[in-house]
Design an enzyme around this catalytic site. Structure first.
Site, PDB file in Angstrom:
ATOM      1  CG  ASP A  30      39.130  47.350  74.155  1.00  8.02           C
ATOM      2  OD1 ASP A  30      39.480  48.603  73.425  1.00  8.02           O
ATOM      3  OD2 ASP A  30      38.797  46.294  73.418  1.00  8.02           O
ATOM      4  CB  ILE A  31      43.218  51.737  74.623  1.00  3.67           C
ATOM      5  CG1 ILE A  31      43.419  50.712  73.684  1.00  3.67           C
ATOM      6  CG2 ILE A  31      44.208  52.105  75.752  1.00  3.67           C
ATOM      7  CD1 ILE A  31      44.559  51.528  72.759  1.00  3.67           C
ATOM      8  CG  ASN A  86      35.791  39.945  67.684  1.00  5.90           C
ATOM      9  OD1 ASN A  86      34.353  39.512  67.576  1.00  5.90           O
ATOM     10  ND2 ASN A  86      35.942  41.034  67.947  1.00  5.90           N
ATOM     11  CD  GLN A  93      42.208  37.186  66.093  1.00  6.02           C
ATOM     12  OE1 GLN A  93      41.572  36.420  65.371  1.00  6.02           O
ATOM     13  NE2 GLN A  93      43.000  37.281  67.115  1.00  6.02           N
ATOM     14  CG  HIS A  99      41.787  39.678  72.326  1.00  7.48           C
ATOM     15  ND1 HIS A  99      42.602  39.567  70.983  1.00  7.48           N
ATOM     16  CD2 HIS A  99      40.628  40.346  71.779  1.00  7.48           C
ATOM     17  CE1 HIS A  99      41.785  40.177  69.837  1.00  7.48           C
ATOM     18  NE2 HIS A  99      40.806  40.611  70.493  1.00  7.48           N
ATOM     19  CG  HIS A 101      36.280  41.648  73.139  1.00  4.93           C
ATOM     20  ND1 HIS A 101      37.015  42.971  73.037  1.00  4.93           N
ATOM     21  CD2 HIS A 101      36.832  41.024  72.069  1.00  4.93           C
ATOM     22  CE1 HIS A 101      37.484  43.208  71.934  1.00  4.93           C
ATOM     23  NE2 HIS A 101      37.602  42.013  71.249  1.00  4.93           N
TER      24      HIS A 101
HETATM   25  P1  AMP Z   1      39.413  42.591  68.166  1.00  3.68           P
HETATM   26  O1  AMP Z   1      38.535  43.144  67.041  1.00  3.68           O
HETATM   27  O2  AMP Z   1      38.876  41.362  68.850  1.00  3.68           O
HETATM   28  O3  AMP Z   1      40.924  41.963  67.650  1.00  3.68           O
HETATM   29  O4  AMP Z   1      39.667  43.708  69.216  1.00  3.68           O
HETATM   30  C1  AMP Z   1      40.972  44.014  69.593  1.00  3.68           C
HETATM   31  C2  AMP Z   1      40.789  45.057  70.789  1.00  3.68           C
HETATM   32  O5  AMP Z   1      42.119  45.415  71.259  1.00  3.68           O
HETATM   33  C3  AMP Z   1      40.045  46.436  70.297  1.00  3.68           C
HETATM   34  O6  AMP Z   1      38.783  46.610  71.152  1.00  3.68           O
HETATM   35  C4  AMP Z   1      41.048  47.706  70.701  1.00  3.68           C
HETATM   36  O7  AMP Z   1      40.536  48.947  71.059  1.00  3.68           O
HETATM   37  C5  AMP Z   1      42.036  46.938  71.779  1.00  3.68           C
HETATM   38  N1  AMP Z   1      43.368  47.228  71.972  1.00  3.68           N
HETATM   39  C6  AMP Z   1      44.085  47.459  70.845  1.00  3.68           C
HETATM   40  N2  AMP Z   1      45.356  47.912  71.345  1.00  3.68           N
HETATM   41  C7  AMP Z   1      45.161  48.066  72.676  1.00  3.68           C
HETATM   42  C8  AMP Z   1      46.123  48.582  73.867  1.00  3.68           C
HETATM   43  N3  AMP Z   1      47.333  48.732  73.434  1.00  3.68           N
HETATM   44  N4  AMP Z   1      45.595  48.413  75.092  1.00  3.68           N
HETATM   45  C9  AMP Z   1      44.391  47.995  75.189  1.00  3.68           C
HETATM   46  N5  AMP Z   1      43.507  47.730  74.393  1.00  3.68           N
HETATM   47  C10 AMP Z   1      44.063  47.677  73.033  1.00  3.68           C
END
Ligand code: AMP
Ligand code: ZN
Length: 136
Positions: A30-31, A86, A93, A99, A101
């Site tokens: 995760d970035i 989420n 989400q 996805h 985590h």
């Molecule tokens: P969610 O709130 O469960 O939808 O979490 C989405 C997650 O995706 C967040 O923790 C972001 O930091 C992560 N995210 C978004 N774009 C990227 C990306 N390009 N590469 C890696 N992680 C990402």
């Protein structure tokens, strides 16, 4: 799904720090991690939430999540992690591609995933169970 950021990672048009890949699943860091080492485990086939995922993709994703969790535990040494998914806007989400985590946990880290507890009144708990059972 041209605009989906995780579809773009799956098809290689944007980069990711990949830790695992097979024919159905990809996992990358995760970035914006909750803790360093925080991984996302993503089915390659676009589905918005858990509910829309096929059984096969779900099985493959959960199996990959276990592999990644084990690898995180071996890399960072303490075996504690949270597995969080989420589903939907109200659940937080942000990326609308399903996805999981996997977040490594450390002594004295500052992450909080605990909630406050409510109470059921009278027979309410049975009523909730009945309502849910009707749709199983
Ligand atoms: P969610 O709130 O469960 O939808 O979490 C989405 C997650 O995706 C967040 O923790 C972001 O930091 C992560 N995210 C978004 N774009 C990227 C990306 N390009 N590469 C890696 N992680 C990402
Ligand atoms: Zn997607």
């Amino acid at each position: 799904m041209e605009e989906c950021v995780f579809c773009k990672i799956v098809n290689g048009s944007i980069p990711a720090a990949k830790v695992y890949e097979d024919d159905k699943v990809i996992s990358f860091l995760d970035i914006m991690p909750a803790n360093k080492g925080h991984c996302l485990v993503v089915p390659k086939k676009h589905a918005q939430t858990l509910i829309e995922m096929s059984e096969d993709d779900l099985i493959a994703t959960v199996k990959a999540a276990k592999k990644v969790a084990r690898a995180l535990s071996l890399s960072f040494g303490n075996g504690s992690f949270n597995m969080v998914m989420n589903n939907g806007k109200e659940a937080g989400q942000i990326v609308n591609h399903a996805h999981i985590h996997i977040i490594p946990r450390f002594q004295k880290d500052r992450l909080r995933i605990k909630w406050s507890h409510l109470k059921y009144e009278g027979d309410e708990i049975k009523e909730y169970a009945e309502k849910i059972k009707k749709f199983i």
